[in-house]
Design an enzyme around this catalytic site. Structure first.
Site, PDB file in Angstrom:
ATOM      1  N   SER A  78       8.882   8.759  25.255  1.00 54.05           N
ATOM      2  CA  SER A  78       9.719   9.554  26.039  1.00 54.05           C
ATOM      3  C   SER A  78       9.852   8.783  27.576  1.00 54.05           C
ATOM      4  CB  SER A  78       9.658  10.778  26.444  1.00 54.05           C
ATOM      5  OG  SER A  78       9.525  11.359  25.045  1.00 54.05           O
ATOM      6  N   GLN A  79      10.939   9.050  28.204  1.00 49.56           N
ATOM      7  CA  GLN A  79      11.293   8.637  29.515  1.00 49.56           C
ATOM      8  C   GLN A  79      10.125   9.351  30.352  1.00 49.56           C
ATOM      9  OE1 GLN A  79      15.128  10.292  30.407  1.00 49.56           O
ATOM     10  NE2 GLN A  79      15.272   9.594  32.420  1.00 49.56           N
TER      11      GLN A  79
END
Ligand code: SAH
Length: 244
Positions: free
Chosen positions: A92-93
């Site tokens: 994920s970011q």
């Protein structure tokens, strides 16, 4: 009279340069070439948004995210977007990892279950808040490589198993918190069963092919309290959930 002073200044300058650099070159690890990128990530992507939890900011500035992606993507590890990992999955970011960690607000000693180990990065971040982190990954190669990576990087206390997180990890229940890092169209009921009273679960809920809503479910004596937080896009949860 000016000369000896000039010499003295030069000698003192030389000694101070040696004093600063020698410990790095001779006694310490080489300086981390990603440190500046990580520091900028904390500043520009986290503090500049709504990440205010001091420990979350500190931990995000500490964990070597570039060691959780494949070597040729290391230079992108601190950029403001998710990155591909093996098996078509994603890490994920950074902002989403920080936000989910901030929302969970894990206290020392609490028990946390993660569904979707992936690279192991989110689990590593969580491990700074408590010594009791369990993480389940359904894809065998990812489970194996994440477990090895976490051990090699000194996160050996995190327990990783390969399995379908839909069923939770009953042997270690009840948990204070659960975090699902794959998109689901409903909350796996066993995950709620395995939460303590007052426990919280974070899950991207919605259409697993497109966008979901990051949702916090708190288990209370009066039933489940549901908060819809923000739009997110995670890779889909697979396994038993697809049969329901
Ligand atoms: N948290 C990870 C990223 C997760 S990507 C990180 O920090 O890198 C989502 C992961 O969930 C993928 O690795 C995928 O294989 C896994 N997954 C999907 N369905 C699952 C299930 N039913 N049980 C456990 N893991 C699952």
């Amino acid at each position: 009279m000016a000369r000896p002073r000039a010499h003295l200044a030069a000698i003192l300058g030389f000694i101070s340069v040696i004093a600063v650099y020698l410990p790095h070159t001779a006694f310490c690890e080489p300086p981390d070439p990603h440190a500046a990128a990580r520091w900028l990530m904390v500043l520009d992507q986290l503090k500049a948004r709504d990440i205010t939890h001091p420990k979350v900011l500190k931990v995000m500035g500490t964990v070597s995210r570039h060691l959780f992606v494949r070597p040729w993507l290391a230079s992108l590890a601190y950029a403001d977007h998710p990155l591909p990992i093996e098996e078509g999955q994603t890490i994920s970011q950074p902002y989403i990892v920080a936000l989910m960690t901030q929302i969970l607000d894990i206290q020392p000693g609490e028990k946390v279950l993660e569904i979707g180990t992936g690279s192991g990065y989110q689990a590593a971040v969580l491990s700074y808040f408590t010594d009791h982190v369990w993480s389940i990954e359904i894809r065998k190669t990812l489970a194996k490589s994440a477990a090895k990576r976490l051990k090699d990087l000194g996160y050996g206390k995190i327990k990783v198993k390969c399995g379908d997180g839909y069923f939770g990890w009953p042997e270690y229940a009840p948990f204070d918190a659960a975090i699902v890092t794959a998109a689901a169209n409903h909350v796996p009921p066993l995950l709620m069963d395995q939460l303590k009273m007052g426990g919280r679960l974070l899950i991207p809920l919605g259409n697993t092919a497109y966008y979901q809503t990051l949702t916090k479910v708190t288990k209370t004596p009066k039933g489940n309290e549901v908060q819809h937080l923000l739009g997110v896009a995670f890779v889909p949860m697979v396994g038993k959930i697809l049969e329901d």
